[in-house]
Design a protein around this motif. Structure first.
Motif, mmCIF file in Angstrom:
data_model
loop_
_atom_site.group_PDB
_atom_site.id
_atom_site.type_symbol
_atom_site.label_atom_id
_atom_site.label_comp_id
_atom_site.label_asym_id
_atom_site.label_seq_id
_atom_site.Cartn_x
_atom_site.Cartn_y
_atom_site.Cartn_z
ATOM 1 N N LEU A 85 2.007 -25.843 -43.186
ATOM 2 C CA LEU A 85 3.059 -26.746 -42.705
ATOM 3 C C LEU A 85 2.469 -28.045 -42.150
ATOM 4 N N LEU A 86 1.504 -27.913 -41.249
ATOM 5 C CA LEU A 86 0.977 -29.087 -40.550
ATOM 6 C C LEU A 86 0.058 -29.927 -41.431
ATOM 7 N N GLU A 87 -0.799 -29.276 -42.180
ATOM 8 C CA GLU A 87 -1.755 -30.040 -42.987
ATOM 9 C C GLU A 87 -1.105 -30.613 -44.243
ATOM 10 N N GLY A 88 -0.066 -29.962 -44.742
ATOM 11 C CA GLY A 88 0.680 -30.551 -45.853
ATOM 12 C C GLY A 88 1.336 -31.851 -45.420
ATOM 13 N N PHE A 89 1.976 -31.824 -44.259
ATOM 14 C CA PHE A 89 2.586 -33.039 -43.700
ATOM 15 C C PHE A 89 1.522 -34.112 -43.455
ATOM 16 N N SER A 90 0.364 -33.683 -42.934
ATOM 17 C CA SER A 90 -0.713 -34.633 -42.636
ATOM 18 C C SER A 90 -1.242 -35.304 -43.900
ATOM 19 N N ALA A 91 -1.344 -34.546 -44.975
ATOM 20 C CA ALA A 91 -1.822 -35.119 -46.234
ATOM 21 C C ALA A 91 -0.855 -36.186 -46.745
ATOM 22 N N LEU A 98 -3.829 -43.701 -44.149
ATOM 23 C CA LEU A 98 -5.286 -43.564 -44.029
ATOM 24 C C LEU A 98 -6.005 -44.862 -44.419
ATOM 25 N N PRO A 99 -6.835 -45.405 -43.509
ATOM 26 C CA PRO A 99 -7.545 -46.653 -43.816
ATOM 27 C C PRO A 99 -8.716 -46.425 -44.772
ATOM 28 N N GLU A 100 -9.217 -47.506 -45.320
ATOM 29 C CA GLU A 100 -10.310 -47.452 -46.296
ATOM 30 C C GLU A 100 -11.537 -46.724 -45.748
ATOM 31 N N GLU A 101 -11.826 -46.959 -44.487
ATOM 32 C CA GLU A 101 -13.003 -46.330 -43.859
ATOM 33 C C GLU A 101 -12.908 -44.805 -43.905
ATOM 34 N N ASP A 102 -11.704 -44.287 -43.629
ATOM 35 C CA ASP A 102 -11.520 -42.835 -43.656
ATOM 36 C C ASP A 102 -11.474 -42.301 -45.086
ATOM 37 N N LEU A 103 -10.983 -43.085 -46.011
ATOM 38 C CA LEU A 103 -11.044 -42.690 -47.423
ATOM 39 C C LEU A 103 -12.495 -42.518 -47.860
ATOM 40 N N ASN A 104 -13.336 -43.429 -47.411
ATOM 41 C CA ASN A 104 -14.767 -43.330 -47.721
ATOM 42 C C ASN A 104 -15.382 -42.080 -47.110
ATOM 43 N N CYS A 105 -14.897 -41.730 -45.921
ATOM 44 C CA CYS A 105 -15.382 -40.523 -45.251
ATOM 45 C C CYS A 105 -15.001 -39.279 -46.063
ATOM 46 N N LEU A 106 -13.767 -39.231 -46.576
ATOM 47 C CA LEU A 106 -13.339 -38.104 -47.407
ATOM 48 C C LEU A 106 -14.211 -37.997 -48.658
ATOM 49 N N SER A 107 -14.499 -39.149 -49.257
ATOM 50 C CA SER A 107 -15.343 -39.174 -50.456
ATOM 51 C C SER A 107 -16.733 -38.624 -50.153
ATOM 52 N N PHE A 128 -13.421 -33.027 -43.534
ATOM 53 C CA PHE A 128 -12.420 -33.419 -44.529
ATOM 54 C C PHE A 128 -11.012 -33.134 -44.006
ATOM 55 N N HIS A 129 -10.810 -31.917 -43.532
ATOM 56 C CA HIS A 129 -9.489 -31.539 -43.026
ATOM 57 C C HIS A 129 -9.159 -32.270 -41.726
ATOM 58 N N GLU A 130 -10.158 -32.466 -40.895
ATOM 59 C CA GLU A 130 -9.958 -33.143 -39.601
ATOM 60 C C GLU A 130 -9.472 -34.572 -39.783
ATOM 61 N N VAL A 131 -10.095 -35.299 -40.698
ATOM 62 C CA VAL A 131 -9.716 -36.698 -40.957
ATOM 63 C C VAL A 131 -8.259 -36.770 -41.407
ATOM 64 N N ILE A 132 -7.866 -35.842 -42.259
ATOM 65 C CA ILE A 132 -6.496 -35.841 -42.778
ATOM 66 C C ILE A 132 -5.492 -35.498 -41.674
ATOM 67 N N VAL A 133 -5.807 -34.506 -40.851
ATOM 68 C CA VAL A 133 -4.909 -34.131 -39.749
ATOM 69 C C VAL A 133 -4.756 -35.286 -38.759
ATOM 70 N N GLN A 134 -5.864 -35.961 -38.449
ATOM 71 C CA GLN A 134 -5.820 -37.077 -37.503
ATOM 72 C C GLN A 134 -4.899 -38.187 -38.002
ATOM 73 N N SER A 135 -4.784 -38.316 -39.310
ATOM 74 C CA SER A 135 -3.986 -39.397 -39.887
ATOM 75 C C SER A 135 -2.494 -39.239 -39.603
ATOM 76 N N SER A 136 -2.086 -38.028 -39.199
ATOM 77 C CA SER A 136 -0.666 -37.805 -38.910
ATOM 78 C C SER A 136 -0.213 -38.637 -37.713
ATOM 79 N N MET A 141 0.688 -32.083 -33.111
ATOM 80 C CA MET A 141 0.161 -31.423 -34.304
ATOM 81 C C MET A 141 -1.356 -31.342 -34.255
ATOM 82 N N ILE A 142 -1.970 -32.446 -33.851
ATOM 83 C CA ILE A 142 -3.429 -32.498 -33.774
ATOM 84 C C ILE A 142 -3.942 -31.475 -32.758
ATOM 85 N N GLU A 143 -3.281 -31.384 -31.609
ATOM 86 C CA GLU A 143 -3.682 -30.422 -30.566
ATOM 87 C C GLU A 143 -3.493 -28.988 -31.041
#
Length: 209
Positions: A85-91, A98-107, A128-136, A141-143
């Motif tokens: 539920l939470l990570e689907g929404f976050s994605a 998600l900014p370019e810097e974080d996209l680079n981090c995922l890569s 990988f999952h943390e960056v996506i969750v933070q983007s919400s 949700m993050i907590e």
């Protein structure tokens, strides 16, 4: 804060990290009974930081009824239902915000996932999952995910150490959907990815009985 308070917090953090790492590394396997006095004597801490550490580990789900957690199939399903539920929404959010810097981090996480050591892959998977969750941008949700982090680690360890098929391929597909700013696709791919993780962990759990 007085020096005694600082020393008390320091002892708590040290005790917490030692006990948590022992659980996560398998040195204190599921079902191990927790005896406060014994742990204090063994680790060289007073009972107060040990008690605080055990309370925190109980909040995180690693200790249940004074025993190291031994997750059941129901526990596993409950955990993944919340993550889906939470990570689907976050994605979906990541595809928008998600900014370019974080996209680079995922890569980079995907690159490490293909070439790194088991420990590096574990760290990259978590990141990988943390960056996506933070983007919400949703602190609640993050907590919630953060409180589940230690229990999630136990299952993440399973999918990495047992080489779950297509794990990193799925990360790359999620990344590509986020990069393309396709929120619905990113959401669906994340949900499917976590369902695959769940099925794999259930398979391992059953095979080890």
């Amino acid at each position: 804060m007085t020096q005694n308070d600082k020393n008390s917090r320091s002892a708590y953090h040290q005790a917490y990290e030692v006990i948590r790492d022992r659980i996560l590394n398998g040195d204190m396997p599921g079902g191990t009974k927790i005896v406060e006095e014994k742990l204090a004597a063994e680790l060289g801490f007073s009972r107060t930081p040990i008690r605080e550490s055990l309370r925190q580990l109980s909040n995180e789900g690693l200790i249940v009824n004074k025993k190291v957690v031994k997750p059941t199939e129901k526990d596993l399903r409950n955990l993944f239902q919340v993550r889906i539920l939470l990570e689907g929404f976050s994605a979906k959010s990541a595809a928008t915000y998600l900014p370019e810097e974080d996209l680079n981090c995922l890569s980079k996480c995907i690159e490490i996932g293909r070439k790194g050591t088991a420990e590096e892959i574990m760290d990259a998977n978590e990141r990988f999952h943390e960056v996506i969750v933070q983007s919400s941008g949703n602190s609640l949700m993050i907590e919630t995910i953060d409180r589940m982090k230690s229990t999630i680690y136990l299952f993440r360890k399973t999918v990495v150490l047992y080489n779950r098929p297509r794990l990193i391929d799925e990360h790359e597909e999620i990344y590509e959907a986020i990069k393309a700013r396709d929120g619905e696709k990113a959401k669906q791919l994340m949900e499917d990815h976590l369902k695959e993780d769940l099925d794999f962990c259930l398979h391992i759990l059953r095979s080890e009985r």
